[in-house]
Design a protein around this motif. Structure first.
Motif, PDB file in Angstrom:
ATOM      1  N   GLU A 177      35.601  21.267 -47.770  1.00 53.48           N
ATOM      2  CA  GLU A 177      35.621  20.730 -46.407  1.00 53.48           C
ATOM      3  C   GLU A 177      34.983  19.336 -46.349  1.00 53.48           C
ATOM      4  O   GLU A 177      34.154  19.031 -45.496  1.00 53.48           O
ATOM      5  CB  GLU A 177      34.911  21.686 -45.445  1.00 53.48           C
ATOM      6  CG  GLU A 177      35.553  23.066 -45.421  1.00 53.48           C
ATOM      7  CD  GLU A 177      34.786  24.055 -44.556  1.00 53.48           C
ATOM      8  OE1 GLU A 177      33.549  24.123 -44.701  1.00 53.48           O
ATOM      9  OE2 GLU A 177      35.414  24.722 -43.734  1.00 53.48           O
ATOM     10  N   THR A 223      34.605  15.589 -45.514  1.00 55.01           N
ATOM     11  CA  THR A 223      35.051  14.663 -44.474  1.00 55.01           C
ATOM     12  C   THR A 223      34.368  13.312 -44.693  1.00 55.01           C
ATOM     13  O   THR A 223      33.658  13.110 -45.688  1.00 55.01           O
ATOM     14  CB  THR A 223      34.689  15.186 -43.069  1.00 55.01           C
ATOM     15  OG1 THR A 223      33.264  15.168 -42.916  1.00 55.01           O
ATOM     16  CG2 THR A 223      35.199  16.611 -42.875  1.00 55.01           C
ATOM     17  N   THR A 279      31.875  12.200 -43.051  1.00 54.73           N
ATOM     18  CA  THR A 279      30.433  12.266 -42.789  1.00 54.73           C
ATOM     19  C   THR A 279      29.781  13.551 -43.295  1.00 54.73           C
ATOM     20  O   THR A 279      28.633  13.837 -42.936  1.00 54.73           O
ATOM     21  CB  THR A 279      30.165  12.154 -41.280  1.00 54.73           C
ATOM     22  OG1 THR A 279      30.848  13.235 -40.609  1.00 54.73           O
ATOM     23  CG2 THR A 279      30.615  10.808 -40.745  1.00 54.73           C
ATOM     24  N   GLY A 280      30.466  14.299 -44.130  1.00 58.38           N
ATOM     25  CA  GLY A 280      29.829  15.520 -44.614  1.00 58.38           C
ATOM     26  C   GLY A 280      30.716  16.363 -45.506  1.00 58.38           C
ATOM     27  O   GLY A 280      31.824  15.970 -45.865  1.00 58.38           O
ATOM     28  N   THR A 308      30.813  20.821 -47.251  1.00 53.32           N
ATOM     29  CA  THR A 308      30.160  22.127 -47.371  1.00 53.32           C
ATOM     30  C   THR A 308      29.724  22.322 -48.818  1.00 53.32           C
ATOM     31  O   THR A 308      30.556  22.256 -49.735  1.00 53.32           O
ATOM     32  CB  THR A 308      31.088  23.272 -46.950  1.00 53.32           C
ATOM     33  OG1 THR A 308      31.391  23.133 -45.554  1.00 53.32           O
ATOM     34  CG2 THR A 308      30.428  24.627 -47.168  1.00 53.32           C
ATOM     35  N   TYR A 316      17.581  16.589 -46.189  1.00 49.41           N
ATOM     36  CA  TYR A 316      18.156  17.464 -47.216  1.00 49.41           C
ATOM     37  C   TYR A 316      17.342  17.458 -48.517  1.00 49.41           C
ATOM     38  O   TYR A 316      17.891  17.378 -49.604  1.00 49.41           O
ATOM     39  CB  TYR A 316      19.605  17.070 -47.494  1.00 49.41           C
ATOM     40  CG  TYR A 316      20.513  17.434 -46.350  1.00 49.41           C
ATOM     41  CD1 TYR A 316      20.988  18.729 -46.196  1.00 49.41           C
ATOM     42  CD2 TYR A 316      20.860  16.485 -45.389  1.00 49.41           C
ATOM     43  CE1 TYR A 316      21.807  19.069 -45.136  1.00 49.41           C
ATOM     44  CE2 TYR A 316      21.674  16.804 -44.322  1.00 49.41           C
ATOM     45  CZ  TYR A 316      22.147  18.108 -44.193  1.00 49.41           C
ATOM     46  OH  TYR A 316      22.948  18.444 -43.134  1.00 49.41           O
ATOM     47  N   SER A 356      26.717  23.773 -44.560  1.00 47.64           N
ATOM     48  CA  SER A 356      27.376  22.563 -44.099  1.00 47.64           C
ATOM     49  C   SER A 356      26.381  21.407 -44.150  1.00 47.64           C
ATOM     50  O   SER A 356      25.262  21.506 -43.647  1.00 47.64           O
ATOM     51  CB  SER A 356      27.884  22.765 -42.673  1.00 47.64           C
ATOM     52  OG  SER A 356      28.470  21.580 -42.182  1.00 47.64           O
ATOM     53  N   VAL A 357      26.794  20.322 -44.788  1.00 48.04           N
ATOM     54  CA  VAL A 357      25.975  19.110 -44.887  1.00 48.04           C
ATOM     55  C   VAL A 357      26.604  18.066 -43.979  1.00 48.04           C
ATOM     56  O   VAL A 357      27.763  17.686 -44.173  1.00 48.04           O
ATOM     57  CB  VAL A 357      25.902  18.608 -46.336  1.00 48.04           C
ATOM     58  CG1 VAL A 357      25.096  17.323 -46.418  1.00 48.04           C
ATOM     59  CG2 VAL A 357      25.296  19.679 -47.237  1.00 48.04           C
ATOM     60  N   THR A 358      25.851  17.623 -42.995  1.00 48.17           N
ATOM     61  CA  THR A 358      26.409  16.718 -41.998  1.00 48.17           C
ATOM     62  C   THR A 358      25.546  15.477 -41.840  1.00 48.17           C
ATOM     63  O   THR A 358      24.466  15.368 -42.412  1.00 48.17           O
ATOM     64  CB  THR A 358      26.525  17.420 -40.631  1.00 48.17           C
ATOM     65  OG1 THR A 358      25.206  17.818 -40.200  1.00 48.17           O
ATOM     66  CG2 THR A 358      27.410  18.653 -40.726  1.00 48.17           C
ATOM     67  N   GLY A 359      26.069  14.539 -41.039  1.00 46.80           N
ATOM     68  CA  GLY A 359      25.307  13.344 -40.702  1.00 46.80           C
ATOM     69  C   GLY A 359      25.199  12.328 -41.813  1.00 46.80           C
ATOM     70  O   GLY A 359      24.286  11.491 -41.809  1.00 46.80           O
TER      71      GLY A 359
END
Length: 301
Positions: A191, A193, A195-196, A198, A227, A239-242
């Motif tokens: 997944e 994207t 900006t991040g 999984t 993180y 999920s790793v975001t930002g």
């Protein structure tokens, strides 16, 4: 007859009954000359029995006892004197140290007069299932012992007893230990994207939590904000975001021949070109690109 029920504070004196005796007289002392007697145990009448509980003694001390038979005709001579050493007090088990995937160090506080310690390690608190080699393990006059050959991410318990010339003490309290889980195996990210993504990993038996690191370099010197050692619970993905979106570069690569040598040009017209999307480090202005299994390059922008 040798005594029974020896403890740190007493024992049960025993003897063979004498014919037609109606009473027995018991002496207890700290020396073989029976001088002085232990308080309350000089010429003590115990009745027509062949045992007597002796209490109120000191731990890890040597005592002697003897007995005489009595009937209507008088009192017999002394029996043979029996030597007894009261037990040491049970040691205090302490928390385990140096815990690894396959073992730990068991620790305990010393017991006065002990000359050896006996260690038990089991997979249950009731000690119905001992770890092989760790039942009544003779440790010597030490206050710790290594426990090895265990399984990662598993639960164990240990207890210890002090031993002296009189025997082994009662068990210490029980200490529970969990070995360190085996390292999980990181899987491919999904997944993904701008900006991040999984992060995924395989479960490690016995693990109750996972700690996640995300960095911008494989040496993990530049962690992504939020993180580093992130506690994610018992899940096997997160999920790793930002994150900062990657810069997009359009590369036009042309091939031309000048004096028999291939050359590469940026945005040169009239030649066939290909569009590639790459990421680069804006602070260093360095672009890394890969065109095929044989073409890899670097440009400073």
């Amino acid at each position: 007859i040798m005594p029974s029920e020896v403890s740190p504070v007493g024992f049960t004196a025993r003897w063979s009954p004498a014919t037609v005796a109606t009473n027995y007289l018991l002496d207890v002392s700290t020396n073989a000359a029976f001088n002085p007697f232990v308080g309350g145990y000089g010429n003590r009448r115990v009745g027509d029995v062949a045992v007597c509980a002796v209490t109120g003694l000191a731990a890890n001390c040597t005592y002697y006892y003897r007995v005489r038979a009595q009937n209507g005709g008088g009192i017999s001579g002394n029996s043979e004197a029996i030597e007894i050493i009261t037990l040491s007090v049970a040691p205090t088990a302490l928390a385990a140290t140096e815990i690894t995937e396959s073992g730990f160090t068991a620790n305990w506080a010393g017991s006065t007069g002990a000359t050896n310690y006996l260690l038990d390690v089991a997979t249950d608190g009731g000690f119905a299932n001992f770890v092989a080699g760790y039942q009544d393990l003779f440790c010597g006059d030490v206050l710790s012992a290594p426990v090895i050959g265990l399984f990662a991410g598993s639960n164990y318990c240990y207890r210890v007893r002090a031993q002296n010339g009189g025997g082994a003490s009662a068990n210490s309290s029980v200490i529970a230990v969990s070995t360190v889980p085996a390292a999980p195996v990181a899987g491919e990210a999904t997944e993904i994207t701008e900006t991040g993504f999984t992060a995924n990993w395989s479960a490690s038996p016995g693990a109750t939590n996972y700690l996640l690191d995300v960095a911008m370099d494989d040496e993990f010197t530049a962690f992504a904000d939020g993180y580093q050692n992130l506690s994610v619970g018992a899940a096997v993905s997160r999920s790793v975001t930002g994150l900062s979106p990657a810069s997009v570069v359009q590369l036009r690569w042309t091939h031309n021949t000048t004096k028999g040598r291939p050359t590469s040009r940026w945005n040169r017209p009239f030649f066939t070109f290909f569009n590639y999307i790459f990421t680069f480090n804006p602070s260093q202005k360095v672009l890394f690109f890969f065109l095929s299994s044989h073409q890899y390059g670097q440009y400073t922008l």
